[in-house]
Design a protein around this motif. Structure first.
Motif, PDB file in Angstrom:
ATOM      1  N   LYS A  37      34.419 -61.946  -4.648  1.00 18.00           N
ATOM      2  CA  LYS A  37      35.683 -61.787  -5.270  1.00 18.00           C
ATOM      3  C   LYS A  37      36.881 -62.393  -5.035  1.00 18.00           C
ATOM      4  N   ARG A  38      36.984 -62.627  -3.491  1.00 18.69           N
ATOM      5  CA  ARG A  38      38.048 -63.255  -3.050  1.00 18.69           C
ATOM      6  C   ARG A  38      37.938 -64.792  -3.128  1.00 18.69           C
ATOM      7  N   GLY A  39      36.743 -65.034  -3.780  1.00 21.57           N
ATOM      8  CA  GLY A  39      36.725 -66.834  -4.036  1.00 21.57           C
ATOM      9  C   GLY A  39      36.470 -67.616  -2.934  1.00 21.57           C
ATOM     10  N   LEU A  40      35.621 -67.000  -1.602  1.00 22.81           N
ATOM     11  CA  LEU A  40      35.133 -67.709  -0.674  1.00 22.81           C
ATOM     12  C   LEU A  40      33.665 -68.110  -1.023  1.00 22.81           C
ATOM     13  N   TRP A  41      33.267 -69.566  -0.609  1.00 19.64           N
ATOM     14  CA  TRP A  41      32.050 -69.821  -0.958  1.00 19.64           C
ATOM     15  C   TRP A  41      31.302 -69.239   0.247  1.00 19.64           C
ATOM     16  N   HIS A  42      29.929 -69.686  -0.052  1.00 19.60           N
ATOM     17  CA  HIS A  42      29.003 -68.910   0.864  1.00 19.60           C
ATOM     18  C   HIS A  42      28.012 -70.164   1.390  1.00 19.60           C
ATOM     19  N   ILE A  43      27.941 -70.409   2.582  1.00 18.35           N
ATOM     20  CA  ILE A  43      27.036 -71.304   3.209  1.00 18.35           C
ATOM     21  C   ILE A  43      26.087 -70.582   4.276  1.00 18.35           C
TER      22      ILE A  43
END
Ligand code: SF4
Ligand code: SF4
Length: 296
Positions: free
Chosen positions: A179-185
């Motif tokens: 929701k915060r707009g952080l991508w995932h790696i």
């Protein structure tokens, strides 16, 4: 398939879908290997661990390339993949009696001086690094965890609500970060194919992003296995996706009142997809598009 899947995956699984790649004792089966890794970890902590975001390293292409070739690498994954990754990680931690922890992002600490707990580490490397001195910062000496014996530390850690992190708590965090707009790696920290952490980040802080885009070492963050495509018949130009793309792939044209995604620039993070209230964005497998299937 990306090159990490070719080397460390199998016919049915991507490299981050194999539980074997989360098991320290499988990747490093002999006591000699394990001792070597531990000694390397001690040395890394002593030398560079908390300096790797310094400008001198960010600009040092050879240094970064050497680290990448040792297996400092990550890959973008979508939220649904990340939830599966956490389940596999949890299974691995149970099998090896290690833990999962939420840790603060060292990149944000360096660039902004804030501690934002948006990383999750798991498995034996977390266990070992806590024993060695996890959380040590330049000039700060050791934190409350640093230097403890693991057998005593484990008892203490398990008293805390979020240390170790439970699977349901980790899943909630992924939701929050999406929701915060952080991508995932998903990442290996120099010990490929061992998978030992996930990060949830954004362009202005992510050292891995900088290592790829400013220093040209692309192994630091590989594109994901999906790309996004807009269905213009469903898109209402509502604007929910406009600010979600941190890779410069998604554009809105006021003239044509259309959203366009550049498949060459899309990293497949899925953040535009999850923001769309009209299901106008679909995620398709990179492997199905000949023009980009080998672009990582
Ligand atoms: S969020 Fe969906 S409907 Fe809205 S502009 Fe983006 S693609 Fe179109
Ligand atoms: S277009 Fe969508 S899926 Fe592709 S990188 Fe941008 S936000 Fe991520």
């Amino acid at each position: 398939m990306c090159h990490w899947c070719n080397q460390h995956g199998d016919r049915d699984h991507k490299w981050y879908e194999r539980v074997e790649n989360y098991l320290f004792n499988k990747v490093f089966p002999t006591p000699e290997d394990q001792e070597r890794v531990k000694q390397e970890m001690v040395k890394t902590f002593a030398d560079t661990e908390w300096r790797y975001s310094d400008a001198e390293f960010i600009r040092n292409h050879d240094f970064l390339q050497a680290r990448a070739s040792k297996g400092f690498s990550s890959q973008i994954v979508i939220k649904e993949e990340m939830l599966r990754i956490l389940k596999i990680a949890e299974e691995a931690t149970k099998r090896e009696d290690s833990i999962m922890v939420a840790g603060h992002c060292p990149c944000r600490l360096v660039y902004e001086g804030t501690r934002d707990y948006v990383c999750i580490g798991f498995g034996m490397p977390v266990t070992m690094s806590m024993e060695i001195g996890y959380g040590r910062l330049p000039g700060e000496g050791l934190t409350e965890y640093g230097g403890a014996e693991w057998k005593n530390l484990r008892k203490e850690l398990r008293k805390g609500a979020k240390v170790p992190l439970k699977l349901e708590e980790a899943e909630e965090l992924i939701d929050e970060w999406e929701k915060r707009g952080l991508w995932h790696i998903v990442m290996s920290r120099g010990r490929l194919p061992l998978i030992e952490a996930i990060c949830n980040c954004e362009r202005r802080y992510c050292t891995y992003w900088m290592n790829r885009f400013r220093s040209g070492v692309k192994e630091y963050v590989l594109k994901g296995h999906y790309i996004a495509r807009v269905n213009p018949l469903k898109c209402t130009s509502c604007g929910h996706c406009f600010d979600r793309c941190q890779f410069g792939a998604l554009h809105y044209s006021k003239t044509s009142d259309n959203v366009d995604i550049d498949m060459y620039m899309c990293f497949g993070c899925g953040l535009c997809y999850s923001a769309c209230p009209n299901e106008a964005i679909e995620l398709i497998s990179r492997a199905k598009i000949p023009a980009i299937k080998n672009l990582w």
